[in-house]
Design a protein around this motif. Structure first.
Motif, PDB file in Angstrom:
ATOM      1  N   GLU A 263       0.858  -1.189   0.000  1.00  0.00           N
ATOM      2  CA  GLU A 263       0.000   0.000   0.000  1.00  0.00           C
ATOM      3  C   GLU A 263       0.893   1.237   0.000  1.00  0.00           C
ATOM      4  OE1 GLU A 263      -3.168  -0.584  -0.215  1.00  0.00           O
ATOM      5  OE2 GLU A 263      -3.674  -2.384   0.940  1.00  0.00           O
ATOM      6  N   THR A 264       0.402   2.330  -0.561  1.00  0.00           N
ATOM      7  CA  THR A 264       1.198   3.559  -0.629  1.00  0.00           C
ATOM      8  C   THR A 264       0.370   4.747  -0.130  1.00  0.00           C
ATOM      9  OG1 THR A 264       0.532   3.904  -2.944  1.00  0.00           O
ATOM     10  CG2 THR A 264       2.593   2.717  -2.550  1.00  0.00           C
ATOM     11  N   PRO A 265       1.031   5.771   0.429  1.00  0.00           N
ATOM     12  CA  PRO A 265       0.301   6.904   1.002  1.00  0.00           C
ATOM     13  C   PRO A 265      -0.647   7.600   0.028  1.00  0.00           C
ATOM     14  CG  PRO A 265       2.570   6.952   1.735  1.00  0.00           C
ATOM     15  CD  PRO A 265       2.481   5.855   0.699  1.00  0.00           C
ATOM     16  N   ASP A 266      -0.346   7.543  -1.284  1.00  0.00           N
ATOM     17  CA  ASP A 266      -1.226   8.203  -2.248  1.00  0.00           C
ATOM     18  C   ASP A 266      -2.462   7.380  -2.601  1.00  0.00           C
ATOM     19  OD1 ASP A 266      -0.168   6.203  -3.832  1.00  0.00           O
ATOM     20  OD2 ASP A 266       0.987   7.542  -5.127  1.00  0.00           O
ATOM     21  N   GLY A 267      -2.589   6.196  -2.009  1.00  0.00           N
ATOM     22  CA  GLY A 267      -3.760   5.363  -2.258  1.00  0.00           C
ATOM     23  C   GLY A 267      -3.710   4.560  -3.534  1.00  0.00           C
ATOM     24  N   LEU A 268      -2.568   4.578  -4.223  1.00  0.00           N
ATOM     25  CA  LEU A 268      -2.447   3.877  -5.501  1.00  0.00           C
ATOM     26  C   LEU A 268      -1.785   2.502  -5.358  1.00  0.00           C
ATOM     27  CD1 LEU A 268      -1.376   6.858  -7.801  1.00  0.00           C
ATOM     28  CD2 LEU A 268      -3.668   5.934  -7.398  1.00  0.00           C
ATOM     29  N   GLY A 269      -1.556   2.069  -4.128  1.00  0.00           N
ATOM     30  CA  GLY A 269      -0.941   0.765  -3.916  1.00  0.00           C
ATOM     31  C   GLY A 269      -1.973  -0.353  -3.939  1.00  0.00           C
ATOM     32  N   TYR A 270      -1.537  -1.521  -3.513  1.00  0.00           N
ATOM     33  CA  TYR A 270      -2.433  -2.681  -3.506  1.00  0.00           C
ATOM     34  C   TYR A 270      -2.160  -3.507  -2.238  1.00  0.00           C
ATOM     35  CZ  TYR A 270       1.710  -5.251  -5.284  1.00  0.00           C
ATOM     36  OH  TYR A 270       2.961  -5.814  -5.458  1.00  0.00           O
ATOM     37  N   PRO A 271      -3.096  -4.360  -1.823  1.00  0.00           N
ATOM     38  CA  PRO A 271      -4.289  -4.840  -2.542  1.00  0.00           C
ATOM     39  C   PRO A 271      -5.563  -4.047  -2.286  1.00  0.00           C
ATOM     40  CG  PRO A 271      -3.964  -6.181  -0.598  1.00  0.00           C
ATOM     41  CD  PRO A 271      -2.815  -5.216  -0.633  1.00  0.00           C
ATOM     42  N   THR A 272      -5.595  -3.134  -1.304  1.00  0.00           N
ATOM     43  CA  THR A 272      -6.857  -2.476  -0.961  1.00  0.00           C
ATOM     44  C   THR A 272      -6.884  -0.985  -1.256  1.00  0.00           C
ATOM     45  OG1 THR A 272      -6.167  -2.057   1.323  1.00  0.00           O
ATOM     46  CG2 THR A 272      -7.259  -4.166   0.876  1.00  0.00           C
ATOM     47  N   GLY A 273      -5.755  -0.390  -1.636  1.00  0.00           N
ATOM     48  CA  GLY A 273      -5.728   1.032  -1.933  1.00  0.00           C
ATOM     49  C   GLY A 273      -5.838   1.926  -0.716  1.00  0.00           C
ATOM     50  N   LEU A 274      -5.386   1.432   0.439  1.00  0.00           N
ATOM     51  CA  LEU A 274      -5.359   2.285   1.623  1.00  0.00           C
ATOM     52  C   LEU A 274      -4.440   3.482   1.376  1.00  0.00           C
ATOM     53  CD1 LEU A 274      -5.054  -0.240   4.613  1.00  0.00           C
ATOM     54  CD2 LEU A 274      -7.105   0.920   3.776  1.00  0.00           C
ATOM     55  N   ALA A 275      -4.708   4.584   2.078  1.00  0.00           N
ATOM     56  CA  ALA A 275      -3.897   5.790   1.897  1.00  0.00           C
ATOM     57  C   ALA A 275      -3.467   6.342   3.245  1.00  0.00           C
ATOM     58  CB  ALA A 275      -4.687   6.850   1.131  1.00  0.00           C
ATOM     59  N   GLY A 276      -2.363   7.106   3.224  1.00  0.00           N
ATOM     60  CA  GLY A 276      -1.892   7.812   4.405  1.00  0.00           C
ATOM     61  C   GLY A 276      -1.710   6.921   5.612  1.00  0.00           C
ATOM     62  N   THR A 277      -2.143   7.448   6.775  1.00  0.00           N
ATOM     63  CA  THR A 277      -1.956   6.715   8.019  1.00  0.00           C
ATOM     64  C   THR A 277      -2.977   5.595   8.213  1.00  0.00           C
ATOM     65  OG1 THR A 277      -3.258   8.409   9.177  1.00  0.00           O
ATOM     66  CG2 THR A 277      -0.847   8.654   9.182  1.00  0.00           C
ATOM     67  N   ALA A 278      -3.880   5.409   7.271  1.00  0.00           N
ATOM     68  CA  ALA A 278      -4.756   4.235   7.318  1.00  0.00           C
ATOM     69  C   ALA A 278      -3.945   2.963   7.091  1.00  0.00           C
ATOM     70  CB  ALA A 278      -5.862   4.357   6.266  1.00  0.00           C
ATOM     71  N   ILE A 279      -2.787   3.119   6.459  1.00  0.00           N
ATOM     72  CA  ILE A 279      -1.873   1.986   6.282  1.00  0.00           C
ATOM     73  C   ILE A 279      -1.167   1.756   7.615  1.00  0.00           C
ATOM     74  CG2 ILE A 279       0.079   1.071   4.968  1.00  0.00           C
ATOM     75  CD1 ILE A 279      -0.544   3.284   2.860  1.00  0.00           C
ATOM     76  N   PRO A 280      -1.161   0.535   8.131  1.00  0.00           N
ATOM     77  CA  PRO A 280      -0.482   0.289   9.419  1.00  0.00           C
ATOM     78  C   PRO A 280       0.975   0.726   9.382  1.00  0.00           C
ATOM     79  CG  PRO A 280      -1.821  -1.596   8.794  1.00  0.00           C
ATOM     80  CD  PRO A 280      -1.824  -0.672   7.608  1.00  0.00           C
ATOM     81  N   LEU A 281       1.442   1.247  10.509  1.00  0.00           N
ATOM     82  CA  LEU A 281       2.812   1.758  10.587  1.00  0.00           C
ATOM     83  C   LEU A 281       3.838   0.709  10.189  1.00  0.00           C
ATOM     84  CD1 LEU A 281       4.952   3.858  11.470  1.00  0.00           C
ATOM     85  CD2 LEU A 281       4.731   2.941  13.803  1.00  0.00           C
ATOM     86  N   ASP A 282       3.687  -0.539  10.688  1.00  0.00           N
ATOM     87  CA  ASP A 282       4.684  -1.553  10.377  1.00  0.00           C
ATOM     88  C   ASP A 282       4.714  -1.870   8.889  1.00  0.00           C
ATOM     89  OD1 ASP A 282       2.211  -2.799  10.461  1.00  0.00           O
ATOM     90  OD2 ASP A 282       2.819  -4.400  11.833  1.00  0.00           O
ATOM     91  N   ALA A 283       3.560  -1.807   8.219  1.00  0.00           N
ATOM     92  CA  ALA A 283       3.514  -2.056   6.778  1.00  0.00           C
ATOM     93  C   ALA A 283       4.177  -0.919   6.003  1.00  0.00           C
ATOM     94  CB  ALA A 283       2.071  -2.235   6.323  1.00  0.00           C
TER      95      ALA A 283
END
Length: 290
Positions: free
Chosen positions: A125-145
């Motif tokens: 996942e990437t902060p801009d929301g363009l990652g995968y598999p779910t398109g999480l963005a910013g701090t919604a992505i777990p810190l360890d990930a």
């Protein structure tokens, strides 16, 4: 070469559970001829980055373990894609992108899943929301990930592939700095770049264990993995082209010298796990089981 088994009968039951996950991750890595040592390198860089953030020791160990297991879902990726000696086309890349979901399914009912699941599932996942598999963005992505994702990308850039040489450390750090806030968490990227510029990763890049650099194939580059127990005179095959090498002593340590053709490509067996390295890592991560 003799590899002594780790006697699971002398260890608590959860040791066996953790060791089974580590062996599975090792075998996934062994299928890819150009990523020898990738899991160790990501784990070590994640450890250094976590320490620079002032995280508690137990959390640093957990994140390092997650870094070692992050690609476990690639066990479901076909060899034709995982071992392809060239850039992937769109369809093949789509197959590779399934590995976080496969990893999640593998770990779903595992007793130790809670230690590593966020990293296994979200490290792309990437902060801009363009990652995968779910398109999480910013701090919604777990810190360890977010943390392991930077280490994973950096190692991919600095590792040699069949179609390119590894990117120099300084250039890879510049890529991370330029992509901060979009592909990489801005704060974590700043810490990572500072560590890299200070030389913290110099002994990790191009290595497969502490103080053990990858051996260099004359055709394929630094891809030949050496174990702690390797002795002068022992043979190794390049995992990519199967050329045969022998380890020879030099003033700077053991190096791989070309000695002819190895096994035919189709019949090459996977290398045995480095049980000495795995035992050391198990000891380091034992506190997580308490």
């Amino acid at each position: 070469m003799t590899h002594l088994p780790i006697d699971a009968r002398q260890a608590p039951p959860q040791h066996g559970l953790l060791r089974s996950l580590m062996l599975m991750a090792w075998m996934v890595e062994a299928r890819d001829p150009y990523t020898g040592g990738h899991l160790w390198r990501v784990a070590r860089m994640a450890e250094e980055l976590g320490r620079s953030l002032g995280l508690p020791d137990k959390e640093i160990r957990r994140i390092a373990l997650a870094g070692f297991l992050h690609d476990i879902g690639k066990i479901g990726v076909p060899d034709a894609v995982l071992r392809k000696p060239g850039k992937l086309n769109n369809d093949e890349y789509a197959v590779i992108k399934t590995h976080p979901i496969i990893g999640q399914r593998i770990l779903a009912e595992h007793p130790l899943a809670h230690l590593v699941m966020d990293v296994v599932f979200h490290h792309h996942e990437t902060p801009d929301g363009l990652g995968y598999p779910t398109g999480l963005a910013g701090t919604a992505i777990p810190l360890d990930a977010r943390l392991v994702g930077i280490c994973d990308a950096f190692d991919a850039m600095t590792s040699t592939r069949p179609y390119r040489q590894g990117t120099p450390i300084a250039k890879a750090l510049a890529v991370i700095a330029n992509a901060a806030g979009r592909q990489f968490d801005a704060e974590l990227a700043s810490h990572f770049v500072s560590l890299g510029e200070a030389g913290v990763f110099d002994h990790i890049v191009g290595h497969s264990d502490e103080g053990i650099p990858l051996g260099v194939c004359v055709s394929c580059g630094p891809v030949i993995q050496r174990y702690r127990a390797t002795q002068p005179g022992e043979h190794a095959d390049c995992p990519a082209c199967n050329a045969r090498y022998v380890w020879q002593e030099s003033a700077s340590g053991l190096h791989a010298t070309h000695s002819g053709s190895g096994q035919t490509h189709g019949s090459q067996s996977l290398p045995l796990p480095d049980t000495s390295l795995l035992s050391t890592l198990l000891d380091a991560w034992t506190p997580l089981l308490e």
